[in-house]
Write a protein that holds these residues in place. Structure first.
Motif, PDB file in Angstrom:
ATOM      1  N   ILE A   8       0.845  -1.194   0.000  1.00  0.00           N
ATOM      2  CA  ILE A   8       0.000   0.000   0.000  1.00  0.00           C
ATOM      3  C   ILE A   8       0.877   1.240   0.000  1.00  0.00           C
ATOM      4  O   ILE A   8       1.781   1.369   0.834  1.00  0.00           O
ATOM      5  N   ASP A  52      -5.091  -7.623  -2.395  1.00  0.00           N
ATOM      6  CA  ASP A  52      -5.500  -6.500  -1.548  1.00  0.00           C
ATOM      7  C   ASP A  52      -5.490  -6.887  -0.070  1.00  0.00           C
ATOM      8  O   ASP A  52      -5.078  -6.104   0.789  1.00  0.00           O
ATOM      9  N   ALA A  53      -5.894  -8.110   0.241  1.00  0.00           N
ATOM     10  CA  ALA A  53      -5.849  -8.594   1.627  1.00  0.00           C
ATOM     11  C   ALA A  53      -4.399  -8.729   2.087  1.00  0.00           C
ATOM     12  O   ALA A  53      -4.070  -8.380   3.229  1.00  0.00           O
ATOM     13  N   ARG A  56      -2.972  -5.264   2.902  1.00  0.00           N
ATOM     14  CA  ARG A  56      -3.413  -4.792   4.228  1.00  0.00           C
ATOM     15  C   ARG A  56      -2.658  -5.518   5.345  1.00  0.00           C
ATOM     16  O   ARG A  56      -2.225  -4.902   6.316  1.00  0.00           O
ATOM     17  N   ARG A  57      -2.513  -6.834   5.200  1.00  0.00           N
ATOM     18  CA  ARG A  57      -1.793  -7.625   6.209  1.00  0.00           C
ATOM     19  C   ARG A  57      -0.346  -7.164   6.326  1.00  0.00           C
ATOM     20  O   ARG A  57       0.167  -6.946   7.427  1.00  0.00           O
ATOM     21  N   LEU A  60       0.108  -3.752   8.035  1.00  0.00           N
ATOM     22  CA  LEU A  60      -0.025  -3.901   9.482  1.00  0.00           C
ATOM     23  C   LEU A  60       1.234  -4.516  10.088  1.00  0.00           C
ATOM     24  O   LEU A  60       1.744  -4.037  11.107  1.00  0.00           O
ATOM     25  N   ALA A  66      -3.265  -0.596  10.999  1.00  0.00           N
ATOM     26  CA  ALA A  66      -4.179  -1.222  10.046  1.00  0.00           C
ATOM     27  C   ALA A  66      -4.732  -0.173   9.092  1.00  0.00           C
ATOM     28  O   ALA A  66      -5.183   0.886   9.535  1.00  0.00           O
ATOM     29  N   VAL A  67      -4.701  -0.467   7.807  1.00  0.00           N
ATOM     30  CA  VAL A  67      -5.334   0.389   6.799  1.00  0.00           C
ATOM     31  C   VAL A  67      -6.721  -0.191   6.570  1.00  0.00           C
ATOM     32  O   VAL A  67      -6.864  -1.314   6.078  1.00  0.00           O
ATOM     33  N   THR A  68      -7.747   0.580   6.951  1.00  0.00           N
ATOM     34  CA  THR A  68      -9.120   0.088   6.836  1.00  0.00           C
ATOM     35  C   THR A  68      -9.902   0.790   5.740  1.00  0.00           C
ATOM     36  O   THR A  68     -10.986   0.350   5.388  1.00  0.00           O
ATOM     37  N   LEU A  71      -9.028   0.935  -0.979  1.00  0.00           N
ATOM     38  CA  LEU A  71      -7.774   0.806  -1.722  1.00  0.00           C
ATOM     39  C   LEU A  71      -8.036   1.041  -3.203  1.00  0.00           C
ATOM     40  O   LEU A  71      -8.993   0.504  -3.749  1.00  0.00           O
ATOM     41  N   SER A  90      -3.975   4.412  -0.780  1.00  0.00           N
ATOM     42  CA  SER A  90      -4.995   4.702   0.211  1.00  0.00           C
ATOM     43  C   SER A  90      -4.637   6.017   0.881  1.00  0.00           C
ATOM     44  O   SER A  90      -3.479   6.242   1.243  1.00  0.00           O
TER      45      SER A  90
END
Length: 156
Positions: A8, A52-53, A56-57, A60, A66-68, A71, A90
């Motif tokens: 990200i 994408d998952a 995010r992982r 973090l 955490a990017v919530t 995206l 993001s």
């Protein structure tokens, strides 16, 4: 099959200028490297995980944050070593003083038989696009260009 990573490119507006978050890799190999050494927070993923998952992982794991938010895809680029990197943008802020990276173990010094632990990311910084182009791994520069295009019609 080449290794695949996802990451990200976090960005924010600061006085109507775009700033991007880059991270510096930890460990002794990178300790004295600056220009061309920085990266978007990213990491490898397997075929059974959505990029994408994974992005995010990995964000973090490498930053502790955490990017919530949503995206936006920035495409895919192949790095010098052959690894394929998928990036997402993001918009968010991040206090770099809160950086908390996971760590890795390696034998250090080489052939010493001793194992030491190092942070995967040893620092983070907010950079203008011009400064980021000098700092980032050259294979990731197209992500900065795409983000600039994406944001060119946006206002903060």
């Amino acid at each position: 099959m080449p290794k695949r990573s996802a990451g990200i490119l976090l960005y924010k507006y600061d006085a109507d200028r775009i700033r991007v978050l880059l991270v510096h890799p930890g460990g002794p190999f990178w300790s004295n490297r600056d220009f061309g050494a920085w990266s978007i927070p990213k990491g490898e993923y397997n075929a059974d995980e959505q990029p994408d998952a994974a992005a995010r992982r990995e964000f973090l794991e490498e930053t502790g944050i955490a990017v919530t938010g949503p995206l936006t895809p920035l495409g895919e680029e192949r790095q010098k070593g052959g690894k394929s990197v998928v990036a997402y943008a993001s918009e968010s802020d991040f206090d770099i003083d809160r950086l908390r990276s996971n760590s890795f173990d390696m034998e250090w010094p080489p052939r010493s038989g001793r194992t030491q632990s190092f942070p995967e990311v040893d620092r983070a910084g907010w950079f203008t696009l011009a400064d980021a182009r000098a700092k980032i791994n050259p294979a990731q520069r197209p992500f900065l260009d795409r983000l600039e295009e994406l944001c060119s019609g946006s206002s903060p």
